[in-house]
Design an enzyme around this catalytic site. Structure first.
Site, PDB file in Angstrom:
ATOM      1  N   CYS A 151       0.731  -1.636  -0.489  1.00  0.00           N
ATOM      2  CA  CYS A 151      -0.319   0.231   0.114  1.00  0.00           C
ATOM      3  C   CYS A 151       0.875   0.992   0.079  1.00  0.00           C
ATOM      4  CB  CYS A 151      -0.792  -0.214   1.364  1.00  0.00           C
ATOM      5  SG  CYS A 151      -2.850   0.780   0.829  1.00  0.00           S
TER       6      CYS A 151
ATOM      7  N   GLU B 102      -1.753  -8.778   3.501  1.00  0.00           N
ATOM      8  CA  GLU B 102      -2.218 -10.060   4.484  1.00  0.00           C
ATOM      9  C   GLU B 102      -3.095 -10.167   4.979  1.00  0.00           C
ATOM     10  OE1 GLU B 102      -1.985  -5.291   5.487  1.00  0.00           O
ATOM     11  OE2 GLU B 102      -1.083  -6.422   3.653  1.00  0.00           O
TER      12      GLU B 102
ATOM     13  N   HIS C 105      -3.920  -5.251   0.051  1.00  0.00           N
ATOM     14  CA  HIS C 105      -3.585  -5.710   2.041  1.00  0.00           C
ATOM     15  C   HIS C 105      -3.166  -7.268   1.363  1.00  0.00           C
ATOM     16  CE1 HIS C 105      -2.502  -1.797   4.108  1.00  0.00           C
ATOM     17  NE2 HIS C 105      -3.731  -1.511   3.557  1.00  0.00           N
TER      18      HIS C 105
END
Length: 543
Positions: A381, A517, A515
């Site tokens: 990001c 994750e 993102h």
């Protein structure tokens, strides 16, 4: 019909209700049941989207764009069940919707009150979209007795009366502290907490007792006697070596068996081979790497909770231990010598997401170090945006910056006011409210067929990943970035928004606007993190 498990906490906060809910759901899932977990947050924010990470930890984003409590990350990582807008509610959201109805005249002139209007809204939320489920687990944030949580407790009391004891179960998480001076575990806090619950009209069915020492049989019997539960329903919950050991630990203590007994149900023993493998990979690594995370919220690890877990998952995929070094980006803005001193020992460098100008120059310096020293790099990001600003500056655009940081003549990163989503054209204003003005949720990206990132995704040409940001890389700088060796290897389907950048001349250098994750799980590590840790392991073998 779904059965409901309500999870409350007492004595102190941070006892691990979210982890407990996720672990219990995983155990029930391993026994063949369909589960969903929901979070009730009593604070008055509509959602955590505008809250500081230091106040609330990370904001977890779902596929459908909900900004939610970080506990929903635990829920997804432990069960693999994708959360959505209907899985997290706050007092702020409840009151906002009720006031909107009152202004429209929906209540036909009635006096709007906590009971029944607020409690009815909470009950409707708990029971919505549950037809295909066996169990709905509802975690109530905060601690029993908190004034803001009272409407939620009252709503659950009403639900038990309406649904009946056979279809509802209350699990109360408490603390049994060890007093070193006395050499004893003390049960009185648990007794007081249960008394507080019963004073609000709820008798817990199961007590999960957090303790740092084994809970003697005599103390379990004492708690059962004074708290009006079966002795077998007093479940010890000792500190675990890893969060991924918790489901196995709770099963050994009989938590899932006791829940099923409460409901008068039987089921095959759970298949926990998945969790055995996860724990084995975590506890028996065959190597280790050190990753430097250069961010601005490093004082509170919960601000990067999903990121931390995704790095651990990447280690599991490669069967290595991942040592994470949290580095304050501002350190690199005060002393150039700090950059080499801090980053030279790292086998990989990660610049995570974030907001605001503070620490941005330190992040850019970290990108430059990774580029020049050929250290594996992952930018997420804002981290990708910093990589693009660094590349533009290296290509001769010395004033390259982001409009997020103020007016600039070289807006390599800027706000966009329109973009296409699956629902159609989305619009926003730069002057609009901060809440809900970001590009949120799952969006597709098209990958270049000959790119390194495409090979990481197994040759995929289209991927779907979750976003949370207001600013985008300006594709008008594509030529300048390519001049410095940074290429766009992933774009939005309409070809307007850069989603992924990489450096083909670097051992491993990737930046992503999304993102990754948020979609990583211990039993299904995200390919970007698995690849990043594999590259870091290769780097470790070279030094």
């Amino acid at each position: 019909m779904a059965r409901y498990i309500f999870i409350t906490g007492g004595v102190v906060s941070s006892l691990g209700k979210g982890l407990m809910a996720a672990s219990l759901a995983a155990l029930l899932q391993a026994r063949g049941f369909r589960v969903r977990i929901r979070k009730f947050d009593p604070y008055l924010n509509v959602d955590p989207g505008t809250m500081s990470p230091y106040q609330h930890g990370e904001v977890y984003v779902t596929d459908d764009g909900a900004e939610t409590d970080l506990d929903l990350g635990h829920y997804e990582r432990f069960t693999g069940v994708s959360a959505h807008q209907g899985d997290n509610i706050t007092s702020g959201r409840v009151y906002r919707d009720i006031i909107a109805k009152e202004r429209r005249g929906d209540y036909l002139g009635a006096t709007v009150q906590v009971i029944p209007h607020v409690t009815d809204a909470i009950k409707d939320f708990a029971q919505s979209d549950t037809d295909d489920l066996d169990f709905v687990l509802c975690e109530i944030g905060g601690t029993v007795g908190d004034i803001e949580g009272l409407p939620f407790i009252e709503a659950l009391r009403q639900l038990r009366n309406e649904l009946g004891r056979d279809d509802t179960c209350f699990v109360h998480v408490t603390l049994v502290p060890y007093i070193a001076a006395a050499g004893e575990l003390k049960t009185k806090p648990t007794q007081h907490s249960v008394r507080e619950m019963t004073g609000l009209g709820i008798q817990p069915d199961i007590l999960l007792c957090r303790c740092e020492k084994p809970l003697p049989d005599s103390e379990r019997a004492k708690i059962a006697l004074f708290c009006n539960v079966r002795k077998e329903a007093v479940i010890p919950a000792l500190d675990a070596s890893s969060i991924y050991a918790v489901p196995l630990q709770y099963h050994r203590e009989g938590l899932d068996d006791e829940v099923l007994r409460h409901f008068g149900m039987s089921a095959p023993a759970p298949d926990l081979s998945r969790w055995d493998d996860i724990l084995d990979r975590y506890e028996h690594p065959e190597g280790e790497v050190t990753i430097g995370v250069v961010g601005k919220y490093v004082g509170l690890p919960d601000a990067y909770k999903s990121l931390n877990e995704a790095l651990v998952h990447g280690g599991m995929a490669n069967r290595v231990k991942v040592n994470i070094r949290w580095i304050d980006a501002e350190l690199f803005e005060k002393d150039d010598d700090e950059i080499a001193a801090r980053l030279e020992p790292m086998h990989g460098i990660l610049v995570p997401g974030g907001f605001g100008e503070r620490g941005s120059e330190g992040k850019i310096a970290s990108v430059r170090f990774a580029k020049e020293r050929k250290v594996p790099f992952l930018g997420i990001c804002l981290g990708m945006q910093m990589a693009c600003i660094e590349g533009a500056r290296a290509a001769g655009h010395s004033e390259a910056s982001s409009t997020e940081f103020g007016p600039t003549d070289e807006p390599v990163v800027g706000i966009i006011t329109e973009w296409m989503s699956k629902e159609g054209l989305q619009q926003r204003s730069a002057e609009g409210d901060l809440g809900g003005t970001m590009r949120l949720g799952a969006y597709d990206a098209r990958l270049s067929g000959n790119s390194y990132v495409s090979s990481i995704y197994g040759g995929a040409t289209t991927i779907s990943e979750r976003h949370r940001h207001r600013y985008e890389v300006n594709s008008a700088y594509k030529g300048a970035l390519e001049k410095d060796g940074l290429v766009f290897s992933g774009m939005s389907p309409d070809g307007l928004l850069p989603e992924i950048v990489e450096r083909p001349d670097h051992p491993w250098f990737i930046g992503v606007q999304f993102h990754p994750e948020l979609k990583s799980k211990p039993f299904d590590p995200h390919p970007l993190f698995a690849g990043f840790i594999a590259a870091a392991l290769q780097q470790a073998r070279l030094v």
